[in-house]
Design a protein around this motif. Structure first.
Motif, PDB file in Angstrom:
ATOM      1  N   ASN A 166       0.814  -1.216   0.000  1.00 61.68           N
ATOM      2  CA  ASN A 166       0.000   0.000   0.000  1.00 61.68           C
ATOM      3  C   ASN A 166       0.848   1.267   0.000  1.00 61.68           C
ATOM      4  N   PHE A 167       2.019   1.203   0.590  1.00 62.42           N
ATOM      5  CA  PHE A 167       2.859   2.400   0.662  1.00 62.42           C
ATOM      6  C   PHE A 167       3.373   2.829  -0.704  1.00 62.42           C
ATOM      7  N   THR A 168       3.269   1.964  -1.710  1.00 62.07           N
ATOM      8  CA  THR A 168       3.706   2.345  -3.051  1.00 62.07           C
ATOM      9  C   THR A 168       2.967   3.577  -3.560  1.00 62.07           C
ATOM     10  N   VAL A 169       1.784   3.847  -3.029  1.00 61.37           N
ATOM     11  CA  VAL A 169       1.049   5.041  -3.475  1.00 61.37           C
ATOM     12  C   VAL A 169       1.808   6.316  -3.144  1.00 61.37           C
ATOM     13  N   GLN A 170       2.739   6.241  -2.225  1.00 58.55           N
ATOM     14  CA  GLN A 170       3.520   7.421  -1.840  1.00 58.55           C
ATOM     15  C   GLN A 170       4.693   7.697  -2.779  1.00 58.55           C
ATOM     16  N   TRP A 171       5.185   6.668  -3.456  1.00 57.44           N
ATOM     17  CA  TRP A 171       6.405   6.891  -4.223  1.00 57.44           C
ATOM     18  C   TRP A 171       6.361   6.439  -5.675  1.00 57.44           C
ATOM     19  N   TYR A 172       5.433   5.590  -6.038  1.00 61.28           N
ATOM     20  CA  TYR A 172       5.402   5.078  -7.413  1.00 61.28           C
ATOM     21  C   TYR A 172       4.901   6.149  -8.376  1.00 61.28           C
ATOM     22  N   LYS A 173       5.597   6.317  -9.485  1.00 55.82           N
ATOM     23  CA  LYS A 173       5.218   7.251 -10.538  1.00 55.82           C
ATOM     24  C   LYS A 173       5.067   6.459 -11.841  1.00 55.82           C
ATOM     25  N   PRO A 174       3.845   6.360 -12.373  1.00 58.53           N
ATOM     26  CA  PRO A 174       3.643   5.622 -13.630  1.00 58.53           C
ATOM     27  C   PRO A 174       4.535   6.177 -14.747  1.00 58.53           C
ATOM     28  N   GLY A 175       5.121   5.265 -15.497  1.00 62.33           N
ATOM     29  CA  GLY A 175       5.963   5.667 -16.618  1.00 62.33           C
ATOM     30  C   GLY A 175       7.381   6.047 -16.239  1.00 62.33           C
ATOM     31  N   LYS A 176       7.669   6.045 -14.942  1.00 62.35           N
ATOM     32  CA  LYS A 176       9.023   6.371 -14.480  1.00 62.35           C
ATOM     33  C   LYS A 176       9.533   5.198 -13.656  1.00 62.35           C
ATOM     34  N   GLY A 177      10.537   4.535 -14.158  1.00 62.33           N
ATOM     35  CA  GLY A 177      11.046   3.363 -13.447  1.00 62.33           C
ATOM     36  C   GLY A 177      10.333   2.109 -13.899  1.00 62.33           C
ATOM     37  N   CYS A 178      10.014   1.247 -12.976  1.00 68.53           N
ATOM     38  CA  CYS A 178       9.462  -0.058 -13.329  1.00 68.53           C
ATOM     39  C   CYS A 178       7.959  -0.006 -13.619  1.00 68.53           C
ATOM     40  N   THR A 179       7.504  -1.004 -14.363  1.00 66.06           N
ATOM     41  CA  THR A 179       6.078  -1.164 -14.649  1.00 66.06           C
ATOM     42  C   THR A 179       5.415  -1.832 -13.458  1.00 66.06           C
ATOM     43  N   LEU A 180       4.084  -1.900 -13.470  1.00 67.91           N
ATOM     44  CA  LEU A 180       3.380  -2.607 -12.394  1.00 67.91           C
ATOM     45  C   LEU A 180       3.738  -4.088 -12.370  1.00 67.91           C
ATOM     46  N   ASP A 181       3.937  -4.685 -13.542  1.00 71.87           N
ATOM     47  CA  ASP A 181       4.352  -6.095 -13.582  1.00 71.87           C
ATOM     48  C   ASP A 181       5.733  -6.285 -12.959  1.00 71.87           C
ATOM     49  N   GLN A 182       6.653  -5.407 -13.283  1.00 77.52           N
ATOM     50  CA  GLN A 182       7.989  -5.493 -12.700  1.00 77.52           C
ATOM     51  C   GLN A 182       7.952  -5.256 -11.197  1.00 77.52           C
ATOM     52  N   LEU A 183       7.138  -4.313 -10.786  1.00 82.60           N
ATOM     53  CA  LEU A 183       6.992  -4.038  -9.359  1.00 82.60           C
ATOM     54  C   LEU A 183       6.408  -5.250  -8.636  1.00 82.60           C
ATOM     55  N   ALA A 184       5.403  -5.892  -9.239  1.00 81.37           N
ATOM     56  CA  ALA A 184       4.815  -7.102  -8.643  1.00 81.37           C
ATOM     57  C   ALA A 184       5.868  -8.201  -8.526  1.00 81.37           C
ATOM     58  N   ASP A 185       6.663  -8.397  -9.577  1.00 86.04           N
ATOM     59  CA  ASP A 185       7.712  -9.422  -9.543  1.00 86.04           C
ATOM     60  C   ASP A 185       8.729  -9.132  -8.438  1.00 86.04           C
TER      61      ASP A 185
END
Length: 193
Positions: A166-185
């Motif tokens: 849940n804390f990913t909502v604080q730092w994840y930026k779509p299109g910058k860095g990893c994709t959601l699939d990569q983040l899940a992995d």
């Protein structure tokens, strides 16, 4: 997964209000958003939202309910599916990341940060839905324990896992860095051997 419970076909502006309120509550917080802000954003007069909702509290509850009702079917399908525990956990992580991070999915982040703003009466229904969601996760945590992939299937283990995700909502930026699939992995690799 898409937010499908909010439909425009309902013949009124209620769905627009819910979607817009979710975005504004996420961006500004519940306390930082006024009914006038919501009405202005959907092109209504400031009193018009009260045709659809009795109070700002009811709008907040509708936002939270929408997010939970939208994500439950996908999670339920994963839990009853035939995947191995590790694959099931990965699917749950990916589905949850989509729910909290995808474009236009502002509902659950509002739940995460503003649920204490609800009155006790409105909170009860939201807590019941949240508990249903949590129980689905708990069942998969139990499967991971039985498969020897984690040491504990306690509520604390689930809360720690969900808190990190849940804390990913604080730092994840779509299109910058990893994709959601990569983040899940990466999350699965971090949590499971």
């Amino acid at each position: 997964m898409s937010i499908s419970n909010v439909t425009v076909a309902d013949g009124n502006r209620r769905s627009d209000l819910i979607r817009t309120a979710a975005r504004l509550f996420r961006d500004r917080g519940y306390d930082g958003t006024t009914i006038r802000d919501i009405a202005d954003a959907v092109g209504m007069r400031s009193g018009s939202p009260f045709y659809h909702f009795k109070s700002k509290q009811e709008i907040l509850a509708a936002v939270m309910e929408e997010g939970l009702l939208a994500c439950l079917p996908a999670v339920e399908a994963i839990v009853v599916g035939d995947l191995a525990p590790r694959a099931k956990f990965r699917a749950l992580v990916r589905a949850h990341l989509e729910t909290v991070l995808a474009e236009g999915h502002d509902f659950i982040p509002v739940l995460l940060y503003d649920w204490r703003s609800l009155s006790d009466a409105l909170r009860a229904d939201i807590v019941a839905l949240r508990d249903r969601y949590d129980q689905l996760w708990q069942s998969v945590i139990g499967e991971l324990k039985q498969a020897g992939l984690i040491k504990s299937d306690s509520k604390v283990a689930r809360l720690l896992l969900m808190g990190a995700i849940n804390f990913t909502v604080q730092w994840y930026k779509p299109g910058k860095g990893c994709t959601l699939d990569q983040l899940a992995d990466q999350a699965v690799e971090m949590f499971l051997p």
